[in-house]
Scaffold this motif. Structure first.
Motif, PDB file in Angstrom:
ATOM      1  N   GLU A 267       4.061   1.806  10.468  1.00 43.62           N
ATOM      2  CA  GLU A 267       5.262   1.019  10.738  1.00 43.62           C
ATOM      3  C   GLU A 267       5.131  -0.407  10.216  1.00 43.62           C
ATOM      4  OE1 GLU A 267       5.639   1.463  14.919  1.00 43.62           O
ATOM      5  OE2 GLU A 267       6.509   3.482  14.800  1.00 43.62           O
ATOM      6  N   ALA A 268       3.911  -0.941  10.248  1.00 42.99           N
ATOM      7  CA  ALA A 268       3.679  -2.304   9.760  1.00 42.99           C
ATOM      8  C   ALA A 268       3.620  -2.372   8.241  1.00 42.99           C
ATOM      9  CB  ALA A 268       2.380  -2.853  10.354  1.00 42.99           C
ATOM     10  N   ASN A 269       3.462  -1.207   7.598  1.00 42.58           N
ATOM     11  CA  ASN A 269       3.377  -1.146   6.134  1.00 42.58           C
ATOM     12  C   ASN A 269       4.393  -0.117   5.636  1.00 42.58           C
ATOM     13  OD1 ASN A 269       0.710  -2.762   5.311  1.00 42.58           O
ATOM     14  ND2 ASN A 269       0.268  -1.599   7.178  1.00 42.58           N
TER      15      ASN A 269
ATOM     16  N   TYR B 147      -1.772  18.647  14.171  1.00 44.95           N
ATOM     17  CA  TYR B 147      -2.822  17.868  13.517  1.00 44.95           C
ATOM     18  C   TYR B 147      -2.335  16.566  12.883  1.00 44.95           C
ATOM     19  CZ  TYR B 147      -5.032  22.387  14.135  1.00 44.95           C
ATOM     20  OH  TYR B 147      -5.503  23.543  14.679  1.00 44.95           O
ATOM     21  N   ASN B 148      -1.350  15.899  13.483  1.00 44.86           N
ATOM     22  CA  ASN B 148      -0.834  14.617  12.986  1.00 44.86           C
ATOM     23  C   ASN B 148      -0.247  14.685  11.583  1.00 44.86           C
ATOM     24  OD1 ASN B 148      -1.211  13.075  15.284  1.00 44.86           O
ATOM     25  ND2 ASN B 148      -3.257  12.383  14.698  1.00 44.86           N
ATOM     26  N   LEU B 149       0.154  15.866  11.169  1.00 44.56           N
ATOM     27  CA  LEU B 149       0.794  15.981   9.866  1.00 44.56           C
ATOM     28  C   LEU B 149       2.268  15.602   9.922  1.00 44.56           C
ATOM     29  CD1 LEU B 149      -0.983  19.248   8.728  1.00 44.56           C
ATOM     30  CD2 LEU B 149      -1.294  16.966   7.758  1.00 44.56           C
ATOM     31  N   HIS B 150       2.706  15.100  11.060  1.00 50.09           N
ATOM     32  CA  HIS B 150       4.088  14.644  11.225  1.00 50.09           C
ATOM     33  C   HIS B 150       4.230  13.141  10.995  1.00 50.09           C
ATOM     34  CE1 HIS B 150       2.075  13.618  14.893  1.00 50.09           C
ATOM     35  NE2 HIS B 150       3.147  13.094  15.453  1.00 50.09           N
ATOM     36  N   LEU B 151       3.148  12.475  10.618  1.00 48.40           N
ATOM     37  CA  LEU B 151       3.208  11.023  10.458  1.00 48.40           C
ATOM     38  C   LEU B 151       4.061  10.616   9.262  1.00 48.40           C
ATOM     39  CD1 LEU B 151      -0.503  10.090  11.285  1.00 48.40           C
ATOM     40  CD2 LEU B 151       1.532   9.654  12.696  1.00 48.40           C
ATOM     41  N   LEU B 152       3.938  11.348   8.163  1.00 45.10           N
ATOM     42  CA  LEU B 152       4.722  11.091   6.953  1.00 45.10           C
ATOM     43  C   LEU B 152       5.023  12.435   6.284  1.00 45.10           C
ATOM     44  CD1 LEU B 152       2.778   8.067   5.373  1.00 45.10           C
ATOM     45  CD2 LEU B 152       5.118   7.989   6.277  1.00 45.10           C
TER      46      LEU B 152
ATOM     47  N   PRO C 256       0.823  -1.218   0.000  1.00 44.10           N
ATOM     48  CA  PRO C 256       0.000   0.000   0.000  1.00 44.10           C
ATOM     49  C   PRO C 256       0.853   1.262   0.000  1.00 44.10           C
ATOM     50  CG  PRO C 256      -0.017  -1.021   2.169  1.00 44.10           C
ATOM     51  CD  PRO C 256       0.675  -1.990   1.252  1.00 44.10           C
ATOM     52  N   LYS C 257       0.360   2.285  -0.671  1.00 51.68           N
ATOM     53  CA  LYS C 257       1.058   3.562  -0.776  1.00 51.68           C
ATOM     54  C   LYS C 257       0.359   4.679  -0.004  1.00 51.68           C
ATOM     55  CE  LYS C 257       3.925   1.606  -3.542  1.00 51.68           C
ATOM     56  NZ  LYS C 257       5.268   1.242  -3.042  1.00 51.68           N
ATOM     57  N   VAL C 258      -0.949   4.547   0.177  1.00 51.72           N
ATOM     58  CA  VAL C 258      -1.742   5.601   0.806  1.00 51.72           C
ATOM     59  C   VAL C 258      -2.535   5.012   1.963  1.00 51.72           C
ATOM     60  CG1 VAL C 258      -3.583   7.314   0.462  1.00 51.72           C
ATOM     61  CG2 VAL C 258      -1.951   6.856  -1.385  1.00 51.72           C
ATOM     62  N   ILE C 259      -2.580   5.751   3.070  1.00 51.28           N
ATOM     63  CA  ILE C 259      -3.477   5.397   4.171  1.00 51.28           C
ATOM     64  C   ILE C 259      -4.423   6.565   4.411  1.00 51.28           C
ATOM     65  CG2 ILE C 259      -1.786   6.144   5.918  1.00 51.28           C
ATOM     66  CD1 ILE C 259      -3.064   4.000   7.782  1.00 51.28           C
ATOM     67  N   ILE C 260      -5.712   6.256   4.522  1.00 52.07           N
ATOM     68  CA  ILE C 260      -6.746   7.247   4.812  1.00 52.07           C
ATOM     69  C   ILE C 260      -7.311   6.944   6.188  1.00 52.07           C
ATOM     70  CG2 ILE C 260      -8.997   8.158   4.112  1.00 52.07           C
ATOM     71  CD1 ILE C 260      -8.265   7.303   1.228  1.00 52.07           C
ATOM     72  N   PHE C 261      -7.468   7.975   7.006  1.00 55.29           N
ATOM     73  CA  PHE C 261      -8.058   7.791   8.328  1.00 55.29           C
ATOM     74  C   PHE C 261      -8.874   9.031   8.677  1.00 55.29           C
ATOM     75  CE2 PHE C 261      -4.001   9.840   8.964  1.00 55.29           C
ATOM     76  CZ  PHE C 261      -4.166  10.708  10.032  1.00 55.29           C
ATOM     77  N   HIS C 262      -9.551   8.986   9.823  1.00 52.31           N
ATOM     78  CA  HIS C 262     -10.459  10.060  10.217  1.00 52.31           C
ATOM     79  C   HIS C 262     -10.304  10.348  11.707  1.00 52.31           C
ATOM     80  CE1 HIS C 262     -12.476   9.202   6.365  1.00 52.31           C
ATOM     81  NE2 HIS C 262     -12.348   7.925   6.721  1.00 52.31           N
ATOM     82  N   THR C 263      -9.640  11.444  12.032  1.00 53.87           N
ATOM     83  CA  THR C 263      -9.542  11.821  13.436  1.00 53.87           C
ATOM     84  C   THR C 263     -10.926  12.073  14.016  1.00 53.87           C
ATOM     85  OG1 THR C 263      -7.343  12.765  13.109  1.00 53.87           O
ATOM     86  CG2 THR C 263      -8.565  13.509  15.042  1.00 53.87           C
ATOM     87  N   HIS C 264     -11.805  12.660  13.198  1.00 54.22           N
ATOM     88  CA  HIS C 264     -13.178  12.952  13.628  1.00 54.22           C
ATOM     89  C   HIS C 264     -14.137  12.086  12.815  1.00 54.22           C
ATOM     90  CE1 HIS C 264     -11.622  17.184  14.943  1.00 54.22           C
ATOM     91  NE2 HIS C 264     -11.324  16.236  15.820  1.00 54.22           N
ATOM     92  N   SER C 265     -14.376  10.891  13.288  1.00 55.02           N
ATOM     93  CA  SER C 265     -15.140   9.912  12.520  1.00 55.02           C
ATOM     94  C   SER C 265     -16.646  10.152  12.547  1.00 55.02           C
ATOM     95  CB  SER C 265     -14.868   8.507  13.064  1.00 55.02           C
ATOM     96  OG  SER C 265     -15.342   8.396  14.400  1.00 55.02           O
TER      97      SER C 265
END
Length: 394
Positions: free
Chosen positions: A265-267, A354-359, A190-199
């Motif tokens: 980390e797992a991907n 805002y978690n923009l430090h993940l990648l 996988p190249k992209v991960i999508i998530f939602h802090t405010h689901s």
């Protein structure tokens, strides 16, 4: 109370240059981050006043004994209220925040990434017309010559929240556009991960309790579209804003990071992280345009600068990828304007992380708002997927 100047004959004339410099500093500080010369000069004028009229204080500012320096500075500035005011509103060095202040800043990050004022009205850009959605045409010059102009770039593509500031060394078009946002699609995984802090964010015609009609459902659809384009994408549907059965955003960003980081980390092939939100606006605001003959929700790219106007860089919200984040959002903005004029709002810059430090290639997207329909949102996901493919694929 007797005026202090009447007690010291001859000091009024000596004080005039100080007050003039202080007034200039106040005027420049009030100008915010709207021009590169104001951005640089607001600190220079304070330093110049300090060197000229308070050389001992300037020396102490260069000394290592911070405690003595701050004590003398506080006493000296008590005589110069205008300088004190200007200093409070100019760029300052990072401060060590106490726990109460840290809690307030994290709360601000958790609860507000919307580009609206307290009444829900859009900040930094005109309200959209209430007439039926109309296709738009390009209205801004996106040539590199124009983009190199800091004032032009800032005013035409960005909204800067009052809590933060940015200068030309960060919004440097040559730097931001030279950073490659292309993914390596020659390897598996996988190249992209999508998530939602405010689901829990929903839309005007969402079915309560049905995730398919919420922002999570839009993430499902965007994941499907990207996979169809050959961009392998995974979707994290974790819930980070419900605590003990109640909506609670106080630790949503921290909760999201705790789950999303292990997935990254797992991907190790993941290169792009997208936190997909919807905005919250006044009930009379409808963020919609017409694209390919269909009513389409407008979107907004969002950046956190980990810097407050008052205290400078926020060390405990450190993000080594701020420039990459800025490059990603600007390249997405320009591609959106070129391919689908009218689809995007101005990029919004706020103070926190805002978690923009993940990648390095992290993107926070505010897609539509609570006043949009599910159909308008799905149409927006189609346009977003196409724009993203244009930016990240070779």
């Amino acid at each position: 109370m007797e005026d202090i100047w009447t007690k010291r004959p001859g000091q009024t004339k000596a004080a005039a240059p100080i007050l003039l410099l202080a007034a200039c500093a106040l005027w420049i500080a009030a100008g915010g981050s709207r021009g590169s010369w104001r951005y640089d000069f607001q600190n220079q004028i304070l330093a110049g006043a300090e060197e000229m009229y308070m050389p001992g204080l300037a020396f102490l500012n260069r000394a290592q004994d911070k405690g003595a320096r701050e004590w003398v500075r506080e006493k000296a500035l008590a005589w110069l209220p205008l300088v004190s005011y200007a200093e409070d509103h100019a760029v300052s060095s990072p401060a060590i925040e106490d726990e109460e202040t840290l809690a307030k800043i994290l709360d601000a990050q958790a609860n507000d990434e919307n580009a609206v004022d307290e009444n829900g009205n859009l900040v930094g850009e005109p309200e959209p017309a209430e007439a039926a959605a109309q296709p738009a045409a390009p209205t801004v010059d996106m040539s590199i010559e124009k983009l190199r102009d800091f004032d032009y770039l800032l005013s035409n593509f960005y909204t800067v929240d009052s809590s933060t500031m940015i200068g030309p060394e960060q919004l440097n078009a040559d730097d931001l556009l030279s950073r490659s946002m292309k993914i390596d699609n020659t390897t598996g995984g996988p190249k992209v991960i999508i998530f939602h802090t405010h689901s829990q964010e929903e839309f005007v015609d969402s079915t309560p309790g049905d995730p398919a009609t919420s922002i999570v459902g839009m993430g499902d659809y965007l994941t499907e579209l990207l996979n169809e384009k050959g961009i392998e994408t995974i979707h994290d549907t974790g819930v980070y804003d419900i605590i003990n059965g109640q909506l609670d955003r106080s630790n949503a960003y921290e909760n999201a990071e705790a789950s999303v980081r292990p997935l990254i980390e797992a991907n190790p092939t993941l290169e792009v992280a997208i936190d997909l939100h919807r905005d919250g606006v006044a009930e009379g605001t409808h963020l919609v345009t017409e694209i390919n003959g269909k009513p389409t929700a407008k979107i907004m790219y969002f950046n956190g600068l980990s810097r407050t106007r008052t205290n400078g860089d926020i060390d405990y919200l450190y993000n080594p990828y701020i420039q990459d984040n800025l490059a990603f959002s600007l390249q997405m903005q320009l591609a959106s304007e070129s391919l689908y004029p009218g689809f995007v709002r101005h990029i919004y810059l706020r103070a926190y992380r805002y978690n923009l430090h993940l990648l390095p290639k992290s993107l926070l997207v505010e897609a539509g708002a609570q006043t949009n329909t599910v159909a308008e949102m799905r149409n927006a996901m189609e346009v977003l997927a196409d724009t993203l493919a244009h930016v990240i694929l070779e």
